[in-house]
Design a protein around this motif. Structure first.
Motif, PDB file in Angstrom:
ATOM      1  N   LYS A 187       0.876  -1.180   0.000  1.00 48.91           N
ATOM      2  CA  LYS A 187       0.000   0.000   0.000  1.00 48.91           C
ATOM      3  C   LYS A 187       0.912   1.228   0.000  1.00 48.91           C
ATOM      4  O   LYS A 187       0.870   2.068   0.894  1.00 48.91           O
ATOM      5  CB  LYS A 187      -0.913  -0.005   1.217  1.00 48.91           C
ATOM      6  CG  LYS A 187      -1.854  -1.189   1.258  1.00 48.91           C
ATOM      7  CD  LYS A 187      -2.695  -1.174   2.516  1.00 48.91           C
ATOM      8  CE  LYS A 187      -3.589  -2.401   2.568  1.00 48.91           C
ATOM      9  NZ  LYS A 187      -4.381  -2.437   3.807  1.00 48.91           N
ATOM     10  N   GLN A 188       1.754   1.290  -1.045  1.00 49.89           N
ATOM     11  CA  GLN A 188       2.798   2.310  -1.085  1.00 49.89           C
ATOM     12  C   GLN A 188       2.257   3.730  -1.100  1.00 49.89           C
ATOM     13  O   GLN A 188       2.853   4.614  -0.494  1.00 49.89           O
ATOM     14  CB  GLN A 188       3.718   2.100  -2.301  1.00 49.89           C
ATOM     15  CG  GLN A 188       4.657   0.945  -2.153  1.00 49.89           C
ATOM     16  CD  GLN A 188       4.089  -0.355  -2.683  1.00 49.89           C
ATOM     17  OE1 GLN A 188       2.970  -0.411  -3.133  1.00 49.89           O
ATOM     18  NE2 GLN A 188       4.866  -1.412  -2.607  1.00 49.89           N
ATOM     19  N   ALA A 189       1.142   3.968  -1.768  1.00 56.14           N
ATOM     20  CA  ALA A 189       0.599   5.332  -1.824  1.00 56.14           C
ATOM     21  C   ALA A 189       0.268   5.823  -0.408  1.00 56.14           C
ATOM     22  O   ALA A 189       0.586   6.966  -0.043  1.00 56.14           O
ATOM     23  CB  ALA A 189      -0.632   5.386  -2.714  1.00 56.14           C
ATOM     24  N   GLN A 190      -0.336   4.956   0.403  1.00 50.89           N
ATOM     25  CA  GLN A 190      -0.646   5.328   1.780  1.00 50.89           C
ATOM     26  C   GLN A 190       0.632   5.487   2.597  1.00 50.89           C
ATOM     27  O   GLN A 190       0.732   6.372   3.443  1.00 50.89           O
ATOM     28  CB  GLN A 190      -1.560   4.279   2.414  1.00 50.89           C
ATOM     29  CG  GLN A 190      -2.951   4.269   1.830  1.00 50.89           C
ATOM     30  CD  GLN A 190      -3.760   3.083   2.318  1.00 50.89           C
ATOM     31  OE1 GLN A 190      -3.342   1.943   2.139  1.00 50.89           O
ATOM     32  NE2 GLN A 190      -4.889   3.362   2.923  1.00 50.89           N
ATOM     33  N   GLY A 191       1.594   4.614   2.354  1.00 50.43           N
ATOM     34  CA  GLY A 191       2.871   4.702   3.055  1.00 50.43           C
ATOM     35  C   GLY A 191       3.598   5.997   2.737  1.00 50.43           C
ATOM     36  O   GLY A 191       4.153   6.650   3.626  1.00 50.43           O
ATOM     37  N   ILE A 192       3.594   6.384   1.469  1.00 47.63           N
ATOM     38  CA  ILE A 192       4.258   7.620   1.053  1.00 47.63           C
ATOM     39  C   ILE A 192       3.604   8.821   1.721  1.00 47.63           C
ATOM     40  O   ILE A 192       4.293   9.708   2.234  1.00 47.63           O
ATOM     41  CB  ILE A 192       4.226   7.740  -0.492  1.00 47.63           C
ATOM     42  CG1 ILE A 192       5.158   6.695  -1.108  1.00 47.63           C
ATOM     43  CG2 ILE A 192       4.576   9.143  -0.947  1.00 47.63           C
ATOM     44  CD1 ILE A 192       4.985   6.512  -2.602  1.00 47.63           C
ATOM     45  N   ARG A 193       2.281   8.850   1.739  1.00 47.03           N
ATOM     46  CA  ARG A 193       1.579   9.963   2.402  1.00 47.03           C
ATOM     47  C   ARG A 193       1.889  10.001   3.896  1.00 47.03           C
ATOM     48  O   ARG A 193       2.081  11.075   4.473  1.00 47.03           O
ATOM     49  CB  ARG A 193       0.072   9.838   2.178  1.00 47.03           C
ATOM     50  CG  ARG A 193      -0.391  10.273   0.811  1.00 47.03           C
ATOM     51  CD  ARG A 193      -1.902  10.410   0.742  1.00 47.03           C
ATOM     52  NE  ARG A 193      -2.610   9.172   1.039  1.00 47.03           N
ATOM     53  CZ  ARG A 193      -2.924   8.257   0.136  1.00 47.03           C
ATOM     54  NH1 ARG A 193      -2.573   8.426  -1.122  1.00 47.03           N
ATOM     55  NH2 ARG A 193      -3.593   7.189   0.481  1.00 47.03           N
TER      56      ARG A 193
END
Length: 103
Positions: A79-85
């Protein structure tokens, strides 16, 4: 007449191949979300170490560390997008600007 059309076809083929090579090299240079997760994780590690020195707010460091754990889980669970945020929010909490994808 046929020689002229063959020449044009060869020229167009050469240009097409050159454009394809440029497009592929640009695609390979793109940073994946996984790589961006790793970059932000390293940046946050450094920011936490720097802020942990005397004079930094202990509650900010604790909050950033909690967000770091959450971001690590997101990135590990694909869930990289959530991790990046989440990494970006932790860095902003510490007053640090997250690294740019284009660098």
């Amino acid at each position: 007449m046929q020689r002229r059309s063959t020449g044009w076809m060869a020229a167009l083929t050469g240009i097409s191949l050159a454009m394809l090579a440029v497009a592929q090299s640009g695609a390979e240079a793109a940073v994946t979300r996984s790589e961006y997760c790793s970059r932000l994780g390293l940046q946050l590690d450094g920011a936490i170490r720097t802020k942990a020195e005397p004079g930094a707010s202990a509650s900010q460091i604790a909050q950033a560390t909690a967000l770091q754990d959450k971001a690590n889980r997101f990135c590990a669970e694909r869930k990289q997008a959530q991790g990046i945020r989440t990494y970006a929010n932790a860095l902003k909490l510490l007053g640090v600007t997250p690294v740019d994808l284009d660098q």
